[in-house]
Design an enzyme around this catalytic site. Structure first.
Site, short mmCIF file in Angstrom:
data_model
loop_
_atom_site.label_atom_id
_atom_site.label_comp_id
_atom_site.label_asym_id
_atom_site.label_seq_id
_atom_site.Cartn_x
_atom_site.Cartn_y
_atom_site.Cartn_z
N LYS B 74 44.65 40.80 81.23
CA LYS B 74 45.19 40.84 80.16
C LYS B 74 45.89 39.37 79.92
O LYS B 74 46.47 39.22 81.09
CB LYS B 74 46.39 41.77 79.94
CG LYS B 74 46.97 42.01 78.65
CD LYS B 74 47.90 43.12 78.65
CE LYS B 74 48.69 43.21 77.19
NZ LYS B 74 49.48 44.53 77.47
N SER B 149 49.03 47.67 73.32
CA SER B 149 48.81 46.14 73.20
C SER B 149 47.62 45.66 74.32
O SER B 149 47.11 44.49 73.78
CB SER B 149 50.09 45.24 73.61
OG SER B 149 50.26 45.54 74.68
N SER B 173 50.90 50.74 76.19
CA SER B 173 49.97 49.69 76.19
C SER B 173 48.63 49.75 77.04
O SER B 173 47.80 48.64 76.88
CB SER B 173 50.37 48.28 76.11
OG SER B 173 51.32 48.14 75.19
#
Lengths: 506, 483
Positions: B74, B149, B173
């Site tokens: 990420k 997210s 997330s």
């Protein structure tokens, strides 16, 4: 200043009391910074002592340097503060370019320790100035605003200092004058140096002081409006700024604005002043209009700081004899005047040296006098530090021993000492090599006297006719015969005897 | 579908070469990512192939446990040599000067880090629509969000571009996008994985966690990244291990707690159906079912949306145009701060910074932040009570399946409620996992969330693995998936 502490007669005839509190920030002498492994050093080229953590890169985390806690513990124990078993780090949030995360890791409502006090002497009185608290925090970087240059509006940031560990020492508002503030700062500095916690260099910024000052009608119990004086760069300026404030606030000063001027600023809410030592003037600091809301909250990246009894025991074992205790012991154990004890305990190194000289056989007062006059005096004249002084304590003890047993006169000893300092040789070797032993042998003295009298018949005659001055001249001649090495008292006695004998012959 | 475990095994056995695997991954990314936009940055082919070739030259008995396995990160984790935008304009072009601890550990395991994935800006969001670089699309339906997210990482694994990815979970997330994208997503116990190098959103809530197709793969990745780290003072001191035997130990005698009081309304009926079937499956494997009564999740939502923004308002203060990132010059310092942050931060980030600043400000701290911390303690205790009656708590990961792109983005509060079942887990610091447990009639994945006691990561993985061993939802792949 006579009368009750801090009482000042104002221009309006009323009596006012000055109330002073000091906030001192001291950089800790740890090897590395508070929350990262960068070296804690002054004077390195800009931005060479930085890492992702202390430059506030995205994703970094602080890790506490326990050495900072050790040093803070020493201070807490020395001042008799109560160390919290659990204290909490907090974020103090504000934006400024020298603040890499735009928050400073500090401590807020659960600080490292509370209470304690610092004993001072001011205006002949002994006082104990209480402390409110001491807490740990990190220092900010340094902003440099160069004058001139290609862009006069450019400023530069050096993060070498960002993350250096600090303790903030907050005193109770128990000082009552600039003089007391000076004494407090001087004593605090000495303590921090004794504890080897801070090098207390105000010019380099390792020790900084902000003043909180107010006045109130004498006898009042509530505190008056508090003014803060920042950016002071010497103890003397701290003192002068307080005196200046008191004059202003009590309407007694050349500044015709006086108290009304300050109260106007009070209405506007500005309580921060800057002091100009050249003009001896206080001005309202132009900076922020509103007080900062620092939005303190507990630092989520650090667990509570735990200090156990065992940790404190360890720190206690590292404590040296405290400066005020050592001063008192010197005065009583070595039969010294308070002033002498103070001079000799100014630093641990000097105090250690004195004690070693005494341990080497010298008598307390003799060592005290010698060190103050010959050692410190000479160093001061040559603008050198005690750290540059190379004569070992045992060597000085030997020299003083030679004076005590009569081998050297006081004056001779000074010459020998000068040789010792410049060549590094011992007293004994200088004395024997130069044959400087004081002449005390009666036969040698009589010979010298006879020679002097024989070569100065006019002076002898004039003495015998009653001119006392000639005696002194003849003493000088005898000394010359012995190349200055005769014991003066013995010379006097021998000369007198010889002259009496001559007298009785006439 | 090839798992990371199988891939690592084949590579180690010499049946596959690292360069072949790397080339295949690059090809799959080239084929799928233009449509899905899971990646913000893919390493150059020359660079990746050179790394794979270097690994090939080394004797295989010197290889680490993830040797040659492609992994995506990420884009809020620092890795030298790659950007770290955090899905924001304010860090456009920023190149971290250091590796996150998890990245160091992946490198030491010889994993092949292929690139950085898309996310909601600074990890603030539940759909990846808050990315300043455009949304990521759900591989199961490109008109829908992959969740957030960590939507990029979820989509990268779901579409088969990479077998493993890392995400971060502050309020759900990792788990929520795993559910919406039909993969496994694991949030470790708080402190299990070092946060050093994870760009902070909410320091007391953030944890890095793995995405994978199987629980076994997730456990493999977790084993590489978890464990003590001297650079993170909130990281646990105990080392972490879970071996194959422990993972396969089954659920007999364990109690699965279901908070029936929370599941009566507000749940999509298809989600509810898949969830209850999953609980029955666990029962069939020998786990006992316990009925629980848990605190109304509304409290968790309120507490979270004070604590997280408060910490974020402080963590994001460093983006100030001074040392790195975007700088919009101005006449004075304040002007530079305002212009840069206004232009550099998106609406959701600015919203949360303002909420957080407000909650910490003088006069409001006690009423908001302090109160939220107290609520947090009560939430923690509520779970502790529940774990007296159960060894694991089961809830749906998300109340709905993947929603359409644009559907919730203009209603922040409704977006916040997407995390209603995940937020409390972060507030209590507990481990949580989402595993695929079904599909809607429209073919959208549904996730089962299992929540464990604080520190019981190994047991939680074991229970999830048992469920997966008895089901095949995780084997299904989106149409056009490049596996």
């Amino acid at each position: 200043m006579s009368g009750p502490r801090g009482h000042v007669r104002g221009a309006d005839g009323r009596t006012w009391e000055t109330v002073v509190g000091l906030e001192v920030h001291a950089q800790l002498l740890t090897r590395t910074k508070a929350f990262c492994g960068c070296r804690n050093l002054y004077g390195a080229p800009p931005n060479t002592l930085v890492c992702p953590v202390c430059s506030g890169q995205p994703g970094v985390l602080p890790v506490l340097n326990r050495a900072a806690v050790e040093l803070a513990s020493r201070v807490a124990l020395a001042v008799g503060a109560r160390v919290r078993e659990r204290s909490v780090f907090a974020r103090k949030n504000y934006f400024y370019p020298d603040n890499p995360k735009n928050y400073q890791i500090s401590q807020y409502d659960l600080p490292f320790c509370e209470g304690g006090g610092v004993p001072i002497e001011a205006d002949g009185a002994r006082l104990d100035i209480g402390l409110t608290r001491i807490h740990l925090e990190e220092d900010a970087g340094k902003l440099i605003h160069p004058e001139g240059g290609t862009d006069p509006r450019a400023s530069w940031v050096d993060f070498n200092r960002a993350g250096v560990p600090l303790i903030e020492i907050v005193s109770e508002p128990e000082m009552r004058s600039g003089e007391e503030a000076y004494a407090y700062l001087a004593q605090l500095k000495q303590l921090l140096e004794y504890l080897e916690v801070c090098d207390c260099n105000m010019e380099e910024g390792s020790l900084r002081c902000d003043v909180n000052v107010s006045v109130r009608p004498a006898g009042a119990t509530e505190l008056g409006a508090k003014f803060e004086i920042k950016n002071l760069n010497s103890f003397r300026n701290v003192q002068k700024s307080i005196d200046c404030y008191v004059r202003l606030a009590t309407g007694d000063g050349a500044d015709t604005g006086g108290a009304s001027d300050l109260s106007r600023h009070l209405d506007r809410g500005s309580h921060t002043l800057a002091y100009d030592p050249a003009e001896d003037r206080l001005t309202v600091m132009r900076s922020k209009e509103e007080a900062h809301d620092y939005r303190y909250f507990p630092e989520p990246d650090l667990p509570p700081l735990v200090v156990t009894a065992a940790d404190l025991d360890r720190a206690r074992a590292e404590l040296p004899e405290l400066p005020w205790a050592r001063r008192e012991r010197f005065a009583s154990a070595f039969d010294l005047r308070p002033y002498d004890a103070q001079v000799l305990t100014a630093t641990r190194a000097l105090a250690d040296y004195f004690e070693a000289v005494v341990a080497g056989g010298a008598e307390g007062r003799a060592a005290s006098n010698w060190i103050q006059t010959e050692v410190l005096g000479a160093l001061a004249r040559e603008k050198k530090e005690f750290a540059d002084f190379r004569v070992p304590a045992a060597g000085l003890a030997e020299l003083l021993g030679l004076v005590k047993d009569g081998t050297l006169s006081g004056k001779m000893a000074k010459d020998v000492f000068a040789e010792m300092v410049s060549t590094g040789r011992t007293a004994g070797s200088v004395v024997s090599e130069q044959g400087l032993q004081q002449v005390t042998d009666a036969g040698a003295l009589d010979t010298a006297v006879r020679q002097a009298l024989a070569q100065n018949a006019d002076a002898v005659a004039s003495y015998l006719q009653g001119t006392e001055k000639s005696f002194t001249f003849l003493v000088g001649m005898v000394m010359k015969e012995t190349r200055g090495r005769a014991n003066p008292a013995l010379v006097n006695a021998a000369l007198k005897r010889a002259l009496e004998a001559l007298k009785s012959q006439t | 579908m090839i798992t990371a475990a199988a891939l690592a095994h084949d590579l180690r056995a010499g049946r596959l070469r690292p360069t072949e695997v790397a080339e295949a991954a690059l090809a799959r990314i080239a084929a799928s990512d233009p449509k899905l936009h899971a990646f913000l940055h893919v390493r150059g082919a020359d660079d990746l192939m050179a790394e794979a070739a270097a690994l090939e030259k080394r004797p295989r008995d010197t290889w680490g446990p993830l040797a040659g396995v492609p992994v995506a990160l990420k884009d809020n984790m620092c890795a030298v040599g790659q950007p770290c935008t955090c899905g924001s304009k304010i860090l456009e072009g920023y190149r971290p000067p250091y590796d996150a601890t998890v990245v160091e550990r992946l490198r030491a395991a010889d994993a092949l880090i292929v690139g950085k994935t898309n996310l909601d800006e600074f990890a603030m969001g539940s759909s990846t629509e808050n990315s300043a670089y455009g949304p990521t699309r759900n591989p199961w339906d490109p008109e829908r969000v992959p969740g957030g997210s960590s939507g990029g990482s979820a989509a990268a694994v779901a579409s088969g571009m990479v077998p493993l990815a890392l995400g971060s979970d502050t309020g759900g997330s990792v788990r929520q996008p795993a559910a919406l994208s039909g993969v496994v997503g694991y949030k470790p116990t708080y402190g299990r994985v070092s946060r050093y190098g994870l760009v902070a959103f909410a320091s007391s809530l953030d944890q890095i966690g793995p995405f994978a197709r199987t629980v076994e793969d997730a456990a493999l990745l977790l084993g590489v990244i978890a464990g003590p780290d001297a650079r993170d003072a909130t990281c646990m001191a105990e080392p972490f291990r879970v071996d194959a035997a422990e993972l396969a130990a089954g659920v007999k005698g364990l109690r699965v707690g279901v908070p029936d009081n929370l599941l009566r309304e507000g749940l999509d009926p298809e989600v509810a159906a898949a969830f209850h079937a999953a609980v029955d499956t666990l029962g069939g494997l020998g786990a006992a079912r316990a009925s629980l009564e848990l605190m109304d999740p509304a409290y968790a939502v309120s507490a979270y949306y004070i604590v997280a923004p408060a910490e974020a308002s402080s963590n994001l203060a460093r983006y100030d145009a001074v040392r790195y990132g975007l700088r919009l010059p101005s006449d004075d310092l304040k002007g530079m701060y305002l212009a840069t942050r206004r232009a550099g931060f998106g609406a959701e980030v600015r919203r949360r910074i303002m909420i957080g600043t407000y909650a910490l400000s003088a006069g409001y701290y006690d009423a908001y932040y302090l109160k939220a911390l107290k609520a947090r303690t009560l939430i923690r205790r509520d779970f502790e009570r529940a774990f007296g009656k159960a060894d694991v708590v089961a809830v749906p990961t998300s109340p709905t399946p993947a929603f359409r792109i644009g559907e919730k983005v203009s209603d922040p509060l409704s977006m916040y409620l997407a995390d209603v079942f995940t937020l409390s887990v972060n507030l209590a610091g507990l481990p949580g996992i989402s595993v695929p447990c079904g599909f809607t009639a429209a073919g959208l994945p549904v996730g089962l969330q299992l929540i464990g006691r604080f520190g019981e990561d190994a047991r939680l993985l074991r229970i999830a693995h048992a469920f997966q061993a008895a089901t095949d939802f995780h084997l299904r792949e989106p149409a056009g998936s490049a596996s």
